[in-house]
Design a protein around this motif. Structure first.
Motif, PDB file in Angstrom:
ATOM      1  N   CYS A  18       0.874  -1.172   0.000  1.00 38.36           N
ATOM      2  CA  CYS A  18       0.000   0.000   0.000  1.00 38.36           C
ATOM      3  C   CYS A  18       0.916   1.228   0.000  1.00 38.36           C
ATOM      4  N   GLY A  19       1.061   1.866  -1.149  1.00 40.75           N
ATOM      5  CA  GLY A  19       2.006   2.976  -1.255  1.00 40.75           C
ATOM      6  C   GLY A  19       3.417   2.445  -1.109  1.00 40.75           C
ATOM      7  N   ASN A  20       4.166   2.990  -0.170  1.00 39.80           N
ATOM      8  CA  ASN A  20       5.532   2.536   0.089  1.00 39.80           C
ATOM      9  C   ASN A  20       5.618   1.543   1.245  1.00 39.80           C
ATOM     10  N   THR A  21       4.471   1.127   1.763  1.00 37.15           N
ATOM     11  CA  THR A  21       4.431   0.221   2.912  1.00 37.15           C
ATOM     12  C   THR A  21       3.985  -1.160   2.472  1.00 37.15           C
ATOM     13  N   VAL A  22       4.668  -2.172   2.984  1.00 35.80           N
ATOM     14  CA  VAL A  22       4.302  -3.557   2.691  1.00 35.80           C
ATOM     15  C   VAL A  22       3.912  -4.225   4.008  1.00 35.80           C
ATOM     16  N   TYR A  23       2.744  -4.830   4.022  1.00 37.88           N
ATOM     17  CA  TYR A  23       2.252  -5.562   5.182  1.00 37.88           C
ATOM     18  C   TYR A  23       2.395  -7.048   4.893  1.00 37.88           C
ATOM     19  N   LEU A  24       3.220  -7.733   5.666  1.00 38.92           N
ATOM     20  CA  LEU A  24       3.433  -9.152   5.476  1.00 38.92           C
ATOM     21  C   LEU A  24       2.477  -9.952   6.353  1.00 38.92           C
ATOM     22  N   ALA A  25       2.022 -11.066   5.819  1.00 42.70           N
ATOM     23  CA  ALA A  25       1.179 -11.972   6.586  1.00 42.70           C
ATOM     24  C   ALA A  25       2.041 -12.727   7.593  1.00 42.70           C
ATOM     25  N   GLY A  26       1.411 -13.293   8.576  1.00 40.40           N
ATOM     26  CA  GLY A  26       2.128 -14.103   9.552  1.00 40.40           C
ATOM     27  C   GLY A  26       2.804 -15.292   8.889  1.00 40.40           C
ATOM     28  N   GLN A  27       3.893 -15.718   9.460  1.00 33.97           N
ATOM     29  CA  GLN A  27       4.639 -16.856   8.914  1.00 33.97           C
ATOM     30  C   GLN A  27       4.772 -17.938   9.971  1.00 33.97           C
ATOM     31  N   ILE A  28       4.730 -19.158   9.514  1.00 41.13           N
ATOM     32  CA  ILE A  28       5.018 -20.307  10.362  1.00 41.13           C
ATOM     33  C   ILE A  28       6.202 -21.030   9.729  1.00 41.13           C
ATOM     34  N   PRO A  29       6.864 -21.937  10.449  1.00 36.99           N
ATOM     35  CA  PRO A  29       8.086 -22.553   9.929  1.00 36.99           C
ATOM     36  C   PRO A  29       7.848 -23.633   8.872  1.00 36.99           C
ATOM     37  N   LEU A  30       7.267 -23.226   7.753  1.00 34.87           N
ATOM     38  CA  LEU A  30       7.090 -24.143   6.632  1.00 34.87           C
ATOM     39  C   LEU A  30       8.224 -23.955   5.640  1.00 34.87           C
ATOM     40  N   HIS A  31       8.720 -25.046   5.090  1.00 34.76           N
ATOM     41  CA  HIS A  31       9.723 -24.972   4.036  1.00 34.76           C
ATOM     42  C   HIS A  31       9.002 -24.614   2.738  1.00 34.76           C
ATOM     43  N   PRO A  32       9.491 -23.635   1.975  1.00 38.10           N
ATOM     44  CA  PRO A  32       8.767 -23.183   0.788  1.00 38.10           C
ATOM     45  C   PRO A  32       8.622 -24.239  -0.311  1.00 38.10           C
ATOM     46  N   THR A  33       9.549 -25.170  -0.403  1.00 35.74           N
ATOM     47  CA  THR A  33       9.476 -26.184  -1.450  1.00 35.74           C
ATOM     48  C   THR A  33       8.569 -27.345  -1.065  1.00 35.74           C
ATOM     49  N   THR A  34       8.751 -27.848   0.160  1.00 35.10           N
ATOM     50  CA  THR A  34       7.990 -29.032   0.585  1.00 35.10           C
ATOM     51  C   THR A  34       6.662 -28.684   1.239  1.00 35.10           C
ATOM     52  N   GLN A  35       6.504 -27.434   1.691  1.00 32.99           N
ATOM     53  CA  GLN A  35       5.311 -26.993   2.430  1.00 32.99           C
ATOM     54  C   GLN A  35       5.127 -27.787   3.726  1.00 32.99           C
ATOM     55  N   GLN A  36       6.218 -28.328   4.257  1.00 27.55           N
ATOM     56  CA  GLN A  36       6.191 -29.101   5.499  1.00 27.55           C
ATOM     57  C   GLN A  36       6.808 -28.274   6.629  1.00 27.55           C
ATOM     58  N   LEU A  37       6.336 -28.526   7.865  1.00 23.58           N
ATOM     59  CA  LEU A  37       6.921 -27.876   9.026  1.00 23.58           C
ATOM     60  C   LEU A  37       8.372 -28.302   9.187  1.00 23.58           C
ATOM     61  N   ILE A  38       9.208 -27.350   9.590  1.00 24.43           N
ATOM     62  CA  ILE A  38      10.642 -27.590   9.765  1.00 24.43           C
ATOM     63  C   ILE A  38      10.927 -27.940  11.218  1.00 24.43           C
ATOM     64  N   GLY A  39      11.693 -28.998  11.446  1.00 21.40           N
ATOM     65  CA  GLY A  39      12.262 -29.331  12.746  1.00 21.40           C
ATOM     66  C   GLY A  39      11.302 -29.417  13.919  1.00 21.40           C
ATOM     67  N   ASN A  40      11.864 -29.887  15.027  1.00 18.77           N
ATOM     68  CA  ASN A  40      11.118 -29.977  16.277  1.00 18.77           C
ATOM     69  C   ASN A  40      11.642 -29.012  17.326  1.00 18.77           C
ATOM     70  N   ASP A  41      12.692 -28.265  16.973  1.00 18.05           N
ATOM     71  CA  ASP A  41      13.270 -27.344  17.950  1.00 18.05           C
ATOM     72  C   ASP A  41      12.982 -25.902  17.552  1.00 18.05           C
TER      73      ASP A  41
END
Length: 81
Positions: A18-41
Motif C-alpha cells: 500500500c504505497g511505500n508500505t508492505v504488510y506481510l502476513a504471519g509466517q510459520i516454519p514451513l519450508h517453501p518447497t515441501t510446504q512441510q513444518l521444519i524441525g522440532n526445535d
C-alpha cells in the motif's frame, strides 16, 4: 508473491503493498518447497520463519532491515530465554 516462501494457508496473501508500505502476513516454519513444518526445535523453526519473511520482503523490494514492527508469538514460554 514469491515461490521462495510458503504458499499461504487460508485466505490471505503473503503480503500487501500500500504505497511505500508492505504488510506481510504471519509466517510459520514451513519450508517453501515441501510446504512441510521444519524441525522440532524452536531454533530451526525461528530460522525458517525469518528466511520466509526475508524472501517475501525481498520480493516486495525490501529486506529485514526495513521492518518497522514485528510481532512474535510463542506457544511455550520456556523457549523464551
Amino acid at each position: 508473491h514469491t515461490k521462495d516462501a510458503p504458499i499461504p494457508r487460508g485466505t490471505y496473501s503473503q503480503a500487501i503493498k500500500c504505497g511505500n508500505t508492505v504488510y506481510l502476513a504471519g509466517q510459520i516454519p514451513l519450508h517453501p518447497t515441501t510446504q512441510q513444518l521444519i524441525g522440532n526445535d524452536v531454533k530451526s523453526q525461528i530460522i525458517q520463519v525469518f528466511e520466509n519473511i526475508s524472501a517475501v520482503a525481498k520480493a516486495s523490494g525490501g529486506s529485514l532491515n526495513d521492518i518497522v514492527k514485528l510481532n512474535i508469538y510463542l506457544l511455550d514460554f520456556t523457549e523464551f530465554n
